[in-house]
Scaffold this motif. Structure first.
Motif, short mmCIF file in Angstrom:
data_model
loop_
_atom_site.label_atom_id
_atom_site.label_comp_id
_atom_site.label_asym_id
_atom_site.label_seq_id
_atom_site.Cartn_x
_atom_site.Cartn_y
_atom_site.Cartn_z
N MET A 159 5.61 119.68 -85.23
CA MET A 159 6.03 118.35 -84.76
C MET A 159 7.33 117.93 -85.42
O MET A 159 8.22 117.39 -84.75
N LEU A 160 7.44 118.18 -86.72
CA LEU A 160 8.65 117.80 -87.46
C LEU A 160 9.86 118.55 -86.92
O LEU A 160 10.93 117.95 -86.72
N VAL A 161 9.71 119.83 -86.65
CA VAL A 161 10.81 120.64 -86.10
C VAL A 161 11.20 120.09 -84.72
O VAL A 161 12.39 119.88 -84.44
N LYS A 162 10.22 119.84 -83.85
CA LYS A 162 10.51 119.29 -82.52
C LYS A 162 11.18 117.92 -82.63
O LYS A 162 12.10 117.60 -81.88
N TYR A 163 10.70 117.10 -83.56
CA TYR A 163 11.26 115.75 -83.76
C TYR A 163 12.75 115.85 -84.10
O TYR A 163 13.58 115.20 -83.48
N PHE A 164 13.08 116.68 -85.12
CA PHE A 164 14.48 116.77 -85.55
C PHE A 164 15.35 117.45 -84.49
O PHE A 164 16.50 117.06 -84.32
N ASN A 165 14.80 118.42 -83.77
CA ASN A 165 15.57 119.06 -82.68
C ASN A 165 15.92 118.04 -81.60
O ASN A 165 17.06 117.99 -81.14
N LEU A 166 14.95 117.24 -81.19
CA LEU A 166 15.20 116.24 -80.16
C LEU A 166 16.14 115.15 -80.67
O LEU A 166 17.06 114.73 -79.96
N LYS A 167 15.93 114.73 -81.91
CA LYS A 167 16.80 113.70 -82.49
C LYS A 167 18.25 114.19 -82.56
O LYS A 167 19.17 113.45 -82.21
N ASN A 168 18.44 115.45 -82.98
CA ASN A 168 19.80 116.02 -83.03
C ASN A 168 20.41 116.15 -81.65
O ASN A 168 21.59 115.88 -81.46
N ALA A 169 19.60 116.56 -80.67
CA ALA A 169 20.10 116.68 -79.29
C ALA A 169 20.52 115.32 -78.75
O ALA A 169 21.55 115.20 -78.08
N ILE A 170 19.75 114.29 -79.04
CA ILE A 170 20.08 112.94 -78.58
C ILE A 170 21.36 112.46 -79.24
O ILE A 170 22.23 111.87 -78.59
N GLU A 171 21.50 112.73 -80.54
CA GLU A 171 22.72 112.30 -81.25
C GLU A 171 23.95 113.03 -80.72
O GLU A 171 25.02 112.43 -80.58
N LYS A 172 23.82 114.31 -80.40
CA LYS A 172 24.93 115.06 -79.83
C LYS A 172 25.31 114.51 -78.46
O LYS A 172 26.48 114.38 -78.14
#
Length: 177
Positions: A159-172
């Protein structure tokens, strides 16, 4: 701790194991229902790394049960419990996803979670009925705790990996616009 050991000795020596099996199963059903309710309510609030990390930390206190002989599990059963927990965690990792709403991340509601939860309840109940004839109730409790912990830790890491991946994609994406 001496008094606690006396209580545990009384429970395991004086109460028939069928009552312990039925009682612990009812308690597990109650806790499973409670977990579903908490999960449903949590899906209405934004998720954060803290909310992902804390449940396994809170659950880790359950390892204190292994201070008492009645709950200790032989190494082959420890390995089996960890293996089964890891298998269940794969299903949870695959079915737990996030969505963005109002610049915040939420756990996506999933019908699969309900099916998984009830599936786990049924598997646990059947396993308990079968194994309770050859493994004492305390040991069985220890095995199920190990299984649950081996399931929750990888799931929460996923979950933590998915959370940070999505958060980084949104920020990009928002940096590009």
């Amino acid at each position: 701790m001496y008094k606690l050991q006396e209580i545990i000795d009384f429970i395991f020596n004086e109460i028939p194991s069928i009552y312990l099996i039925v009682g612990s199963t009812l308690l597990f059903l109650f806790m499973g229902t409670l977990a579903f309710i908490v999960r449903t309510k949590a899906a209405k609030r934004p998720i954060s790394p803290k909310k992902i990390i804390l449940p396994p930390l809170f659950m880790s206190t359950g390892a204190l049960m292994f201070l008492f002989e009645e709950f200790r599990v032989p190494w082959p059963q420890v390995i089996e419990s960890i293996f089964v927990g890891l298998l269940f965690s794969i299903v949870l990792i695959k079915t737990t996803n996030f969505e963005e709403k109002d610049d915040k991340l939420y756990v996506k509601k999933s019908k699969a979670f309900l099916l998984i939860l009830f599936g786990l309840l049924i598997v646990r109940f059947v396993a308990k009925l079968i194994l309770s004839s050859s493994i004492n109730v305390g040991e069985l409790g220890g095995m199920f705790w190990i299984l649950a912990f081996a399931m929750i830790v990888p799931w929460r890491i996923g979950m933590l990996v998915k959370y940070f991946n999505l958060k980084n994609a949104i920020e990009k994406t928002s940096a590009l616009t």
